[in-house]
Design an enzyme around this catalytic site. Structure first.
Site, PDB file in Angstrom:
ATOM      1  N   SER A  42       0.832  -1.205   0.000  1.00  0.00           N
ATOM      2  CA  SER A  42       0.000   0.000   0.000  1.00  0.00           C
ATOM      3  C   SER A  42       0.870   1.260   0.000  1.00  0.00           C
ATOM      4  O   SER A  42       1.701   1.431  -0.883  1.00  0.00           O
ATOM      5  CB  SER A  42      -0.955  -0.057   1.196  1.00  0.00           C
ATOM      6  OG  SER A  42      -2.013   0.847   1.033  1.00  0.00           O
ATOM      7  N   ASP A 156      -5.540  -3.552  -2.731  1.00  0.00           N
ATOM      8  CA  ASP A 156      -4.595  -3.260  -1.647  1.00  0.00           C
ATOM      9  C   ASP A 156      -4.015  -4.527  -0.996  1.00  0.00           C
ATOM     10  O   ASP A 156      -4.751  -5.407  -0.549  1.00  0.00           O
ATOM     11  CB  ASP A 156      -5.325  -2.437  -0.588  1.00  0.00           C
ATOM     12  CG  ASP A 156      -4.394  -1.721   0.369  1.00  0.00           C
ATOM     13  OD1 ASP A 156      -3.398  -2.327   0.784  1.00  0.00           O
ATOM     14  OD2 ASP A 156      -4.671  -0.553   0.690  1.00  0.00           O
TER      15      ASP A 156
END
Length: 268
Positions: A42, A156
């Site tokens: 991320s 993610d």
């Protein structure tokens, strides 16, 4: 005492708190610790890409001048049926400022971590477009549109591996320094939500923090790094990208403290 002069660096997820990664990197540089591999999840993938392509100074300058309005501007993209944000502005920022177009061109070997929505599996991105690799790793489900790559539908990486220590081991790092940004306040008087009537962004940010903090604790217990750096960021919102100066300072201080007091000795 751990003797170390080089190590792999695992940069975890954490939204806006990721600016603290910059401070940690600066601390490691000041202590002459060479980073041999980088794995990012991320926001860790985002910062890691700039570090791996020798563009960290440019990112640092942007972060220091980023206010709430400009931070929100990166999220103000055209929505689609698979996410509220198509990520066009962030993609353009990556293309314009990274000093590489593919993962093979980085100065330091870099892998990013994403999650395949079709299977729930962890996907390590180690080749191909560096922009796509970062964009996939930061694609918060329901917020950013997923990235389609080969047979994967990627979002993610924090859903499966918030602090990618295991990724660095597969890359061949001999020693590992990990940075965990998802700290839940131990003081019950410190609320996770700053307002009584939170908006959708605050709800998403706090929810992600809770999920990633629990998963991080489990993964790090199973596969601990040689050094774990945990800046005290519980008081900073997951989406407060305007606190760059404070976050960088806190990251730097935590990095220095871990090196000087955490049993880390640098080899000459």
């Amino acid at each position: 005492m751990i003797n170390i002069r080089s190590a792999g660096l695992a940069l975890g997820g954490g939204g806006a708190r990721g600016w603290a990664h910059i401070g940690v990197i600066l601390a490691l540089a000041d202590k002459n610790i060479q980073i041999t591999h980088i794995a990012g999840t991320s926001i860790g993938a985002f910062v890691g890409a700039f570090y791996a392509t020798n563009a960290l100074d440019m990112l640092l300058k942007n972060v220091m001048h980023l206010d709430w309005k400009h931070g929100l501007g990166y999220f103000a993209s055209v929505p689609s049926k698979t996410g509220m944000i198509n990520g066009r502005k962030i993609t353009e920022f990556l293309k314009n400022h990274l000093n590489a177009t593919t993962l093979a061109e980085t100065s330091i070997p870099l892998c990013t971590v994403a999650t395949d929505l079709r299977t729930g599996a962890e996907v390590t991105l180690s080749r191909g477009s560096i922009v796509d690799a970062v964009r996939a790793s930061i694609a918060i489900p329901g917020i950013f549109t997923p990235v389609r790559k080969e047979n994967f539908l990627l979002v993610d990486g924090g859903l499966v591996n918030p602090v990618p220590v295991s990724t660095l081991r597969r890359m061949g790092a001999e020693k590992i320094i990990a940075v965990d940004l998802n700290v839940i306040p131990t003081d019950s008087d410190v609320p996770l939500l700053e307002t009584k009537r939170p908006n959708i962004w605050e709800i998403i940010g706090v929810s992600a923090n809770i999920i990633e903090a629990g998963l991080t604790q489990k993964r790090l217990a199973e596969d601990p790094p040689d050094i774990l750096i945990r800046p005290d960021l519980a008081h900073i919102s997951y989406l407060d990208f305007s606190k760059g100066e404070e976050l960088i300072r806190l990251g730097y201080e935590a990095g220095i403290q871990s090196i000087e007091k955490g049993g880390l000795k640098v080899k000459n």
